[in-house]
Design an enzyme around this catalytic site. Structure first.
Site, short mmCIF file in Angstrom:
data_model
loop_
_atom_site.label_atom_id
_atom_site.label_comp_id
_atom_site.label_asym_id
_atom_site.label_seq_id
_atom_site.Cartn_x
_atom_site.Cartn_y
_atom_site.Cartn_z
N SER A 18 -36.75 24.57 -30.22
CA SER A 18 -35.30 24.70 -30.05
C SER A 18 -34.74 25.64 -31.11
O SER A 18 -34.86 25.38 -32.31
CB SER A 18 -34.63 23.33 -30.19
OG SER A 18 -33.23 23.52 -30.36
N HIS A 41 -36.37 26.81 -26.13
CA HIS A 41 -35.32 25.86 -25.75
C HIS A 41 -33.99 26.33 -26.34
O HIS A 41 -33.86 26.50 -27.55
CB HIS A 41 -35.70 24.47 -26.27
CG HIS A 41 -34.79 23.37 -25.84
ND1 HIS A 41 -34.87 22.76 -24.61
CD2 HIS A 41 -33.77 22.76 -26.50
CE1 HIS A 41 -33.94 21.81 -24.52
NE2 HIS A 41 -33.25 21.80 -25.65
N ASP A 43 -30.06 25.56 -26.71
CA ASP A 43 -29.05 24.50 -26.62
C ASP A 43 -27.65 25.08 -26.54
O ASP A 43 -27.12 25.60 -27.53
CB ASP A 43 -29.15 23.59 -27.85
CG ASP A 43 -30.38 22.70 -27.82
OD1 ASP A 43 -30.57 21.99 -26.81
OD2 ASP A 43 -31.16 22.72 -28.79
N MET A 45 -23.78 24.31 -26.25
CA MET A 45 -22.83 23.20 -26.50
C MET A 45 -21.40 23.73 -26.48
O MET A 45 -21.15 24.83 -26.99
CB MET A 45 -23.11 22.58 -27.87
CG MET A 45 -24.54 22.12 -28.07
SD MET A 45 -24.69 21.25 -29.65
CE MET A 45 -26.46 21.10 -29.78
N HIS A 74 -30.75 24.29 -22.10
CA HIS A 74 -30.26 22.90 -22.08
C HIS A 74 -28.75 22.94 -22.24
O HIS A 74 -28.25 23.24 -23.33
CB HIS A 74 -30.93 22.12 -23.21
CG HIS A 74 -30.46 20.71 -23.36
ND1 HIS A 74 -30.69 19.97 -24.50
CD2 HIS A 74 -29.76 19.89 -22.51
CE1 HIS A 74 -30.16 18.76 -24.35
NE2 HIS A 74 -29.59 18.69 -23.16
N MET A 76 -25.36 21.37 -22.76
CA MET A 76 -24.60 20.18 -23.19
C MET A 76 -23.14 20.55 -23.10
O MET A 76 -22.44 20.72 -24.11
CB MET A 76 -25.02 19.78 -24.62
CG MET A 76 -26.37 19.08 -24.64
SD MET A 76 -27.14 19.12 -26.27
CE MET A 76 -27.82 20.77 -26.21
N MET A 145 -33.36 12.24 -23.24
CA MET A 145 -32.95 12.53 -24.63
C MET A 145 -33.44 11.43 -25.56
O MET A 145 -33.26 10.24 -25.27
CB MET A 145 -31.42 12.65 -24.73
CG MET A 145 -30.81 13.88 -24.09
SD MET A 145 -31.40 15.47 -24.73
CE MET A 145 -30.95 15.36 -26.46
N ASP A 183 -36.50 15.36 -25.95
CA ASP A 183 -35.78 16.28 -26.84
C ASP A 183 -35.07 15.45 -27.90
O ASP A 183 -34.24 14.60 -27.58
CB ASP A 183 -34.77 17.08 -26.00
CG ASP A 183 -33.95 18.06 -26.81
OD1 ASP A 183 -34.22 18.24 -28.01
OD2 ASP A 183 -33.02 18.66 -26.22
C1 DX5 Z 1 -29.92 18.07 -29.72
C2 DX5 Z 1 -30.61 19.23 -29.06
C3 DX5 Z 1 -32.02 19.40 -29.47
C4 DX5 Z 1 -32.22 19.70 -30.94
C5 DX5 Z 1 -33.50 19.04 -31.35
O1 DX5 Z 1 -28.72 17.82 -29.09
O2 DX5 Z 1 -30.59 19.08 -27.65
O3 DX5 Z 1 -32.66 20.38 -28.66
O4 DX5 Z 1 -32.28 21.06 -31.25
O5 DX5 Z 1 -33.65 19.18 -32.72
P1 DX5 Z 1 -34.73 18.36 -33.55
O6 DX5 Z 1 -36.07 18.69 -32.97
O7 DX5 Z 1 -34.55 18.85 -34.93
O8 DX5 Z 1 -34.40 16.90 -33.37
ZN ZN Z 2 -31.85 20.39 -26.42
#
Ligand code: DX5
Ligand code: ZN
Length: 231
Positions: A18, A41, A43, A45, A74, A76, A145, A183
Site C-alpha cells: 500500500s 495497492h 488507497d 480516501m 481501494h 474509501m 478489512m 488489508d
Molecule cells: C487503511 C488502508 C490500508 C493501509 C494499510 O485504511 O486501507 O491499505 O495502507 O496499512 P498497514 O499495512 O500499515 O496497516
Molecule cells: Zn487499503
C-alpha cells in the site's frame, strides 16, 4: 512467466504493498522500490467515508502511467456509483469499493467488469459477510478489512478471522475462484493467521515501505503467506 502473469494463476498468493505508507512526493522512486509486488495497492480516501484524505483520479492516473506493476485501487469514498467507473477507465487492473457506500453493489461490479477491471467489494470490520453470499461470483475480489479503514500503521484485528473463515468456507462450497483479500496490520507476524483463514491476497503498507529493502520484505511475506495458505 512474469510475476504479474503469476499473480493471475489460481492458487497463487499475492502481495500488494500500500502506497499510503510511501513518500508521496517521491512516488515514482517509491514505485521502483516495490517491483517484486503483484499489484500496487492505492488507497483513495475522501475525508467523508473515512476521516482521512489522500488523492483522487488525477493522481491515480499518473501512478498508473508510472508504475511498472498493475494497480489495485481501494476506494474509501462515498458516492462510488459516480466515481468508481472512472478508476477502471483510467486502466486500474482492479477497483474495490465498500459495500457500505452503495445500495447497488452488483450493478456497479458488472459495470467495472464491463470496462475491463477486476471488481472488488470491501467490508468494514463491523459489516457482516453473510448478505454477500448469494452474490459472491459477481466479484473478482472480496476485501475483509482487518483494521478500521482510514489509516496505515494500525494493529491487525485477529477477531476478523472468524468472518474470513466463514467467507472462505462459503467460497469453497461454491467452487468460487474469487480472491480473498485482507488489508490492515499485515506483517511477518500476522500474515500466517490470515492465510490460514483463507486469504490469498495481502495488502501491506508499513511492513513493506517501513523495511530497509521493500522487495525483500515482499518476498518474505509471500513465502510466509504461501506456507500458511489454506487451499
Ligand atoms: C487503511 C488502508 C490500508 C493501509 C494499510 O485504511 O486501507 O491499505 O495502507 O496499512 P498497514 O499495512 O500499515 O496497516
Ligand atoms: Zn487499503
Amino acid at each position: 512467466m512474469s510475476s504479474h502473469d503469476a499473480a493471475t494463476q489460481t492458487g497463487a498468493v499475492r502481495i500488494n504493498p500500500s502506497i499510503l505508507a510511501a513518500d508521496f512526493v517521491n512516488m515514482q522512486a517509491e514505485l521502483q522500490r516495490i517491483a517484486a509486488a503483484d499489484f500496487v495497492h492505492v488507497d483513495v480516501m475522501d475525508n467523508h467515508f473515512v476521516p482521512n484524505l489522500t488523492f483522487g483520479p488525477q493522481m491515480v492516473e499518473r501512478i498508473q502511467a508510472t508504475s511498472p506493476v498493475p494497480l489495485d485501487v481501494h476506494l474509501m469514498i462515498d458516492d462510488v456509483d459516480r466515481w468508481a467507473p472512472g478508476y477502471a477507465e483510467l486502466g486500474a487492473a482492479s477497483v474495490t469499493f465498500h459495500t457500505e457506500a452503495t445500495t447497488e453493489p452488483v450493478a456497479l461490479a458488472r459495470r467495472l467488469r464491463s470496462i475491463g477491471a477486476r471488481a472488488g467489494i470491501a467490508l468494514k470490520p463491523a459489516t457482516p459477510v453473510e448478505p454477500l453470499f448469494p452474490y459472491i461470483d459477481e466479484f473478482d475480489q472480496i476485501l475483509v478489512m482487518t483494521v478500521e479503514p482510514g489509516f496505515g500503521g494500525q494493529s491487525f484485528m485477529a477477531d476478523m478471522m472468524p468472518k474470513l473463515r466463514l467467507l472462505t468456507d462459503e467460497c469453497r462450497r461454491r467452487g468460487s475462484s474469487v480472491w480473498l483479500q485482507v488489508d490492515g496490520g499485515i506483517s511477518d507476524s500476522t500474515i500466517e493467521q490470515a492465510a490460514a483463514a483463507g486469504a490469498d491476497t495481502f495488502v501491506a503498507g508499513s511492513a513493506v515501505f517501513g523495511a530497509d529493502e521493500p522487495d525483500l520484505a515482499i518476498s518474505r511475506l509471500r513465502a510466509l503467506g504461501t506456507g500458511a495458505h489454506r487451499h
